[in-house]
Design a protein around this motif. Structure first.
Motif, PDB file in Angstrom:
ATOM      1  N   MET A 143     -36.655 -16.361  62.210  1.00 22.32           N
ATOM      2  CA  MET A 143     -36.955 -15.110  61.606  1.00 22.32           C
ATOM      3  C   MET A 143     -36.754 -14.655  63.642  1.00 22.32           C
ATOM      4  O   MET A 143     -35.821 -13.683  63.794  1.00 22.32           O
ATOM      5  CB  MET A 143     -37.289 -15.411  60.595  1.00 22.32           C
ATOM      6  CG  MET A 143     -38.157 -13.538  60.539  1.00 22.32           C
ATOM      7  SD  MET A 143     -36.211 -13.220  59.458  1.00 22.32           S
ATOM      8  CE  MET A 143     -36.371 -10.711  59.671  1.00 22.32           C
ATOM      9  N   MET A 144     -37.659 -15.182  63.970  1.00 21.17           N
ATOM     10  CA  MET A 144     -38.697 -14.675  65.025  1.00 21.17           C
ATOM     11  C   MET A 144     -37.286 -14.623  66.321  1.00 21.17           C
ATOM     12  O   MET A 144     -37.028 -13.739  66.477  1.00 21.17           O
ATOM     13  CB  MET A 144     -39.011 -14.976  65.456  1.00 21.17           C
ATOM     14  CG  MET A 144     -40.834 -14.087  65.860  1.00 21.17           C
ATOM     15  SD  MET A 144     -40.438 -12.748  64.492  1.00 21.17           S
ATOM     16  CE  MET A 144     -40.775 -11.576  66.530  1.00 21.17           C
TER      17      MET A 144
ATOM     18  N   ARG B 295     -34.185 -14.915  65.691  1.00 25.23           N
ATOM     19  CA  ARG B 295     -32.498 -13.806  65.118  1.00 25.23           C
ATOM     20  C   ARG B 295     -33.489 -11.918  65.140  1.00 25.23           C
ATOM     21  O   ARG B 295     -32.446 -11.420  65.628  1.00 25.23           O
ATOM     22  CB  ARG B 295     -32.148 -13.946  63.730  1.00 25.23           C
ATOM     23  CG  ARG B 295     -31.803 -14.896  63.269  1.00 25.23           C
ATOM     24  CD  ARG B 295     -31.550 -15.466  61.924  1.00 25.23           C
ATOM     25  NE  ARG B 295     -30.690 -14.746  61.589  1.00 25.23           N
ATOM     26  CZ  ARG B 295     -30.028 -14.667  59.985  1.00 25.23           C
ATOM     27  NH1 ARG B 295     -30.018 -15.716  59.857  1.00 25.23           N
ATOM     28  NH2 ARG B 295     -29.428 -13.562  60.095  1.00 25.23           N
ATOM     29  N   PHE B 296     -34.341 -11.466  65.008  1.00 22.85           N
ATOM     30  CA  PHE B 296     -34.816 -10.669  65.290  1.00 22.85           C
ATOM     31  C   PHE B 296     -34.758 -10.474  66.776  1.00 22.85           C
ATOM     32  O   PHE B 296     -34.351  -8.852  67.534  1.00 22.85           O
ATOM     33  CB  PHE B 296     -36.366 -10.477  64.773  1.00 22.85           C
ATOM     34  CG  PHE B 296     -36.693  -9.050  64.696  1.00 22.85           C
ATOM     35  CD1 PHE B 296     -36.157  -8.448  63.739  1.00 22.85           C
ATOM     36  CD2 PHE B 296     -38.049  -8.382  65.785  1.00 22.85           C
ATOM     37  CE1 PHE B 296     -36.620  -6.694  63.879  1.00 22.85           C
ATOM     38  CE2 PHE B 296     -37.959  -7.171  65.348  1.00 22.85           C
ATOM     39  CZ  PHE B 296     -37.957  -6.388  64.660  1.00 22.85           C
ATOM     40  N   LYS B 297     -35.015 -10.976  67.971  1.00 22.24           N
ATOM     41  CA  LYS B 297     -34.942 -11.016  69.292  1.00 22.24           C
ATOM     42  C   LYS B 297     -33.858 -10.847  69.442  1.00 22.24           C
ATOM     43  O   LYS B 297     -33.119  -9.640  70.089  1.00 22.24           O
ATOM     44  CB  LYS B 297     -35.621 -12.494  69.567  1.00 22.24           C
ATOM     45  CG  LYS B 297     -37.136 -12.042  70.442  1.00 22.24           C
ATOM     46  CD  LYS B 297     -37.938 -13.056  71.309  1.00 22.24           C
ATOM     47  CE  LYS B 297     -39.616 -13.022  71.231  1.00 22.24           C
ATOM     48  NZ  LYS B 297     -39.713 -14.247  71.049  1.00 22.24           N
TER      49      LYS B 297
ATOM     50  N   PHE C 195     -31.315  -9.803  67.898  1.00 22.26           N
ATOM     51  CA  PHE C 195     -30.824  -8.330  67.162  1.00 22.26           C
ATOM     52  C   PHE C 195     -31.166  -7.074  67.901  1.00 22.26           C
ATOM     53  O   PHE C 195     -30.190  -6.471  68.589  1.00 22.26           O
ATOM     54  CB  PHE C 195     -31.211  -8.351  65.853  1.00 22.26           C
ATOM     55  CG  PHE C 195     -31.208  -6.730  65.027  1.00 22.26           C
ATOM     56  CD1 PHE C 195     -29.914  -6.207  65.046  1.00 22.26           C
ATOM     57  CD2 PHE C 195     -32.671  -6.336  65.347  1.00 22.26           C
ATOM     58  CE1 PHE C 195     -30.532  -4.709  64.622  1.00 22.26           C
ATOM     59  CE2 PHE C 195     -32.947  -5.215  64.640  1.00 22.26           C
ATOM     60  CZ  PHE C 195     -31.899  -3.994  64.675  1.00 22.26           C
ATOM     61  N   LEU C 196     -32.335  -7.648  68.259  1.00 22.26           N
ATOM     62  CA  LEU C 196     -32.794  -6.208  69.835  1.00 22.26           C
ATOM     63  C   LEU C 196     -32.354  -6.186  70.948  1.00 22.26           C
ATOM     64  O   LEU C 196     -31.730  -5.365  70.868  1.00 22.26           O
ATOM     65  CB  LEU C 196     -34.824  -6.614  69.818  1.00 22.26           C
ATOM     66  CG  LEU C 196     -35.566  -6.470  68.884  1.00 22.26           C
ATOM     67  CD1 LEU C 196     -36.454  -5.721  69.145  1.00 22.26           C
ATOM     68  CD2 LEU C 196     -35.426  -4.842  68.386  1.00 22.26           C
TER      69      LEU C 196
ATOM     70  N   PRO D 235     -31.732  -9.360  57.090  1.00 23.98           N
ATOM     71  CA  PRO D 235     -30.801  -9.369  58.820  1.00 23.98           C
ATOM     72  C   PRO D 235     -30.231  -8.793  58.558  1.00 23.98           C
ATOM     73  O   PRO D 235     -28.998  -7.893  59.563  1.00 23.98           O
ATOM     74  CB  PRO D 235     -30.698 -10.647  58.679  1.00 23.98           C
ATOM     75  CG  PRO D 235     -31.816 -11.585  58.016  1.00 23.98           C
ATOM     76  CD  PRO D 235     -31.767 -10.874  57.107  1.00 23.98           C
TER      77      PRO D 235
ATOM     78  N   LEU E 262     -30.652  -4.505  58.672  1.00 27.39           N
ATOM     79  CA  LEU E 262     -31.540  -4.273  59.842  1.00 27.39           C
ATOM     80  C   LEU E 262     -30.858  -3.313  60.858  1.00 27.39           C
ATOM     81  O   LEU E 262     -31.268  -2.026  61.087  1.00 27.39           O
ATOM     82  CB  LEU E 262     -32.015  -5.595  60.644  1.00 27.39           C
ATOM     83  CG  LEU E 262     -33.318  -6.412  60.243  1.00 27.39           C
ATOM     84  CD1 LEU E 262     -33.857  -7.313  61.315  1.00 27.39           C
ATOM     85  CD2 LEU E 262     -34.019  -5.063  60.198  1.00 27.39           C
TER      86      LEU E 262
END
Lengths: 366, 494
Positions: free
Chosen positions: B1-2, B4-6, B8-9, B407, B410
């Protein structure tokens, strides 16, 4: 479910939303004790005046004055209903508002916005302010909508062109600039520096009343001369609002049209070699009709409440100023009446839209 | 998750950065954030009370344009302030009196008159003294000395004098009398009262022809005498005691109040508008970002639950949004704010409470739109085959929502979140314009003052706060635009 039932369900829920909105307003007025404080101040003032009047009489007996004053105060507390919890005062007021029996205006400053003196009925005060908001804000919104609907389709096919980029930058800028600040700037420039616009806008009350009486009397000369007067008052507010609203309107209309431009059926129409005008009219504007109708109708319905802040800056005696004055001075009848009327207009507009969707968009009927 | 979030950012950042509006937005945003951190760190703890207290601003010019206005042809009488605590003085001792004599010069070179003369003393405590006297004499460029322009006398109670905060101004009637004895010809133009009402004009002016007063340019010598009487013949210990008392006072300064001040001018009380703009920035950002983040979180959660679970939950959430959407937000917000303002009138935490209530109301009424969008997107994602597969594999609802649905949402949520920030900033500032002020020096508050006290006629009072508001919200609008373009390919150039 058949369409009839869907529409009926919507009607019921919208009516429910309306009632809840008015109750919530009443609840905020009552539970915070805000109006109670205002009423207490009124009572104290009246009691003080009463005591003063008694003391002026010859050979007064102080204990007798005290006794009379006390009973007068108790009478006032009972008349204003302060001896019971707030719920007993607010519920009847909400109920009578819902059946269109608005109460009386309590505060002088609220009546003054309409140009009235106390006693005045909340419904009369609201009706007096409505035309002033229409000539300024509704007209400005209409002009904006017409301009946006003329401009947006022209840039739809030229996305990324210079005209398109200018429109987007303009929209971003005006989205960030508050209308009321532009109003301050416009007043600063046009009223104070150049002196071409009025510094006081309250004069519009008189102009509108001469206009309506000339209209009633069928006096065309007087009507058109006061129309010129009206223009001298409204041009600055209208210009201000159009400048700030046009950008977001063009942008959102453009976004709605763009969503359709990339659809397969539009591509197919272009591929068939249909002229751009025909594609625009038949293949893009037709499906865009219902979202555009939504924002036009809801936008226009929203204008009737006035723009509270912008009207205040112009000191324009319309619905927004009335609303603000009613809230600031604590006038429950006017607050509830305005909330009810405005929510009603909004809810009715929403309902009309539901019906229009069915009429305009054949996909809904499937 | 983390991870993927990174990712994405990172993707968003590079996508946004590749657009010119995105570059502008990110640059502006980092500039604003850095500036607001600096401002929050520099904010004095008692700034709000100082701001609302008229005393500290008594020696500043009122309604004064910024100093750089002089470059654009505005005639500025210079503002002169001298902190006397570190200033050179001549010591005089005679009998039981100790005197400190300060000599200062003021150079007037302008077409306009200064606004006045004032002395400010903060936190001075003298022990073991009888009385404390101040006399200010001014020698004008024409060689005439105006004696006792400003005088002050206070006597000790129980041998000590404590001054927490005072601003001394000339006794205008006495000064007018002095001026008339020195310049009897003034009486042919004005009377005593006029001089008293408008003393700076006559103190710093000269009769050019029979009727016109114009500024007398040149060097003015200000002679300030501080005389302290002690109950005995003054000793070295007394002198030491007195000198230390002045050096340790919180403030002791004399000012010739000019007509231009600071970077952004002053308001009707002489308060520096630049300071308010600087310290108003973190508040504006807090309201914008706070409202945006909270509305987005609530909207995301409500829309997700509504779309994913469906049924009665969905129905009730959607109807609730309907009701919220029908209620006119601004009037309710004003109503709540006015009620809170009244209820917490004397509470020292009123500014914070009001700010939180305004923020809370904006959040409560603001999440509906996003929830509707999130719901419809959730509905379409829910029917995809891989969700079915995940369910068959035994994934919990929570897992599916967090791993598979959020996701995908987002990017859209990011754009929506950024868009809701400017409207919150504008609404909060708009409330101040209406006179609903929480007491913190905010941008809207300055604009409100400009309307009430400035009569919309001072440009330095209207333009800077409005431009600050606009630039801040423009930052978010531009960021939203480029985020939207990054996630919505249809908005890109063909």
């Amino acid at each position: 479910m058949s369409i009839g039932i869907i529409i009926m369900r919507r009607a019921v829920f919208l009516a429910l939303a309306l009632i809840i909105a008015v109750f919530l307003t009443g609840f905020i007025i009552g539970a915070t004790g805000y109006v109670d404080n205002v009423v207490k101040a009124i009572i104290n003032e009246e009691v003080r005046a009463y005591r003063q009047a008694l003391s002026k009489m010859p050979n007064v007996n102080q204990s007798y004055v005290d006794k009379l004053t006390r009973s007068y105060q108790q009478m006032l507390v009972r008349t204003y209903g302060l001896d019971k919890p707030w719920i007993y005062r607010i519920i009847p007021l909400v109920y009578s508002t819902l059946i269109f029996k608005f109460g009386d205006v309590q505060q002088t400053s609220v009546a003054e916005v309409a140009g009235f003196q106390l006693p005045a009925k909340a419904s009369d005060v609201i009706l007096a302010c409505l035309p002033r908001t229409i000539v300024m804000i509704t007209v400005a919104e209409l002009i904006t909508i017409v301009l946006a609907l003329l401009i947006a389709p022209r840039i739809t096919f030229k996305i990324g062109s210079l005209a398109d980029r200018i429109a987007v930058i303009y929209a971003a800028l005006t989205n960030a600039i508050p209308v009321w600040w532009l109003a301050l700037v416009m007043i600063f420039i046009f009223s104070y520096r150049l002196g071409v616009a009025p510094q006081q806008f309250r004069g519009v009350i008189k102009v509108l009343s001469t206009m309506s009486s000339a209209f009633m009397a069928g006096n065309a000369v007087s009507f058109f001369s006061s129309f010129g007067n009206l223009l001298s008052y409204v041009w600055l507010p209208i210009l201000t609002i159009v400048i700030t609203l046009l950008g977001p309107w063009i942008y959102s209309t453009r976004a709605m049209l763009l969503r359709i431009v990339r659809e397969d059926f539009v591509l197919a129409a272009v591929a068939r070699g249909l002229p751009q005008k025909v594609v625009l009219r038949k293949y893009i504007l037709r499906p865009a009709l219902s979202p555009i109708m939504t924002s036009v109708l809801l936008g226009l319905a929203g204008t009737l409440g006035g723009y509270i802040i912008t009207e205040s800056v112009f000191d324009w005696p319309g619905m927004g100023t009335l609303y603000y004055q009613a809230i600031a001075s604590g006038d429950p009848a006017t607050i509830l009446g305005l909330t009810y009327i405005l929510t009603l207009v909004y809810v009715v507009a929403r309902f009309i839209l539901e019906v229009l969707y069915v009429a305009l968009d054949p996909r809904v009927r499937l | 998750m983390m991870d993927r979030f990174k990712a994405f950012l990172y993707a968003i950042k590079s996508e946004v950065w590749s657009q010119s509006s995105g570059k502008a937005a990110l640059t502006l945003l980092s500039f604003l954030i850095i500036l607001s951190i600096v401002s929050a760190i520099m904010l004095p703890p008692n700034f709000v009370s100082v701001w609302n207290d008229p005393k500290p601003w008594g020696i500043k010019p009122k309604d004064a344009p910024p100093q750089w206005a002089a470059f654009f042809g505005y005639s500025c009488a210079p503002h002169y302030e001298a902190d006397l605590r570190g200033f050179r003085y001549v010591l005089g001792i005679s009998g039981n009196e100790v005197s400190l004599k300060y000599t200062l010069t003021y150079n007037l070179n302008s077409k306009s008159f200064p606004q006045g003369i004032a002395i400010k003393i903060d936190g001075l405590s003298l022990v073991g003294v009888q009385s404390f006297r101040i006399v200010l004499n001014i020698t004008r460029p024409d060689g005439v000395t105006v004696p006792a322009v400003l005088t002050y006398l206070t006597t000790a109670t129980n041998g000590s004098i404590a001054i927490t905060s005072i601003v001394l101004n000339p006794d205008t009637m006495k000064l007018a009398g002095t001026l008339i004895t020195l310049y009897p010809q003034l009486l042919s133009v004005v009377n005593l009262n006029d001089i008293a009402m408008n003393y700076p004009t006559y103190l710093f002016g000269t009769l050019t022809n029979t009727s016109r007063i114009s500024p007398l340019n040149g060097l003015y010598r200000l002679e300030l005498l501080v005389i302290i009487a002690v109950p005995r013949i003054a000793t070295a210990a007394d002198v030491n005691n007195i000198v230390n008392a002045f050096r340790d006072s919180q403030d002791f300064r004399v000012a010739v109040i000019g007509t231009c001040y600071g970077v952004l001018g002053t308001d009707y009380r002489g308060r520096d508008i630049g300071l308010a703009l600087f310290f108003g920035l973190p508040i504006a950002l807090l309201i914008g970002i706070g409202t945006a983040v909270l509305t987005t979180l609530i909207g995301l959660f409500a829309g997700l639950v509504s779309g994913y679970y469906g049924g009665a939950i969905d129905e009730s959430i959607q109807r609730f949004i309907d009701v919220l959407g029908s209620i006119p937000l601004l009037p309710i917000l004003i109503l709540i704010a006015v009620a809170v303002q009244q209820a917490y009138g004397a509470n020292p935490y009123k500014p914070i409470i009001m700010l939180l209530v305004i923020l809370g109301t904006l959040v409560v009424f603001g999440w509906g739109g996003l929830a509707i969008v999130v719901r419809s997107m959730t509905l379409s994602i829910k029917s995809e085959a891989y969700i079915e597969a995940a369910k068959v594999a035994g994934a919990s609802n929570w897992w599916i929502m967090v791993k598979h649905i959020i996701p995908q949402l987002l990017p859209y949520i990011a754009a929506q979140m950024v868009y809701s920030a400017p409207s919150a900033i504008l609404t909060e500032a708009g409330l101040s314009i209406l006179g609903i002020q929480h007491g913190l020096p905010t941008w809207g508050g300055i604009l409100a003052d400009a309307r009430i006290y400035g009569n919309v006629s001072y440009w330095w009072w209207i333009f800077p706060p409005g431009i600050a508001i606009s630039v801040t919200s423009l930052t978010f609008v531009l960021l939203g635009l480029s985020l939207e373009r990054a996630v919505e390919p249809r908005l890109r150039r063909v």
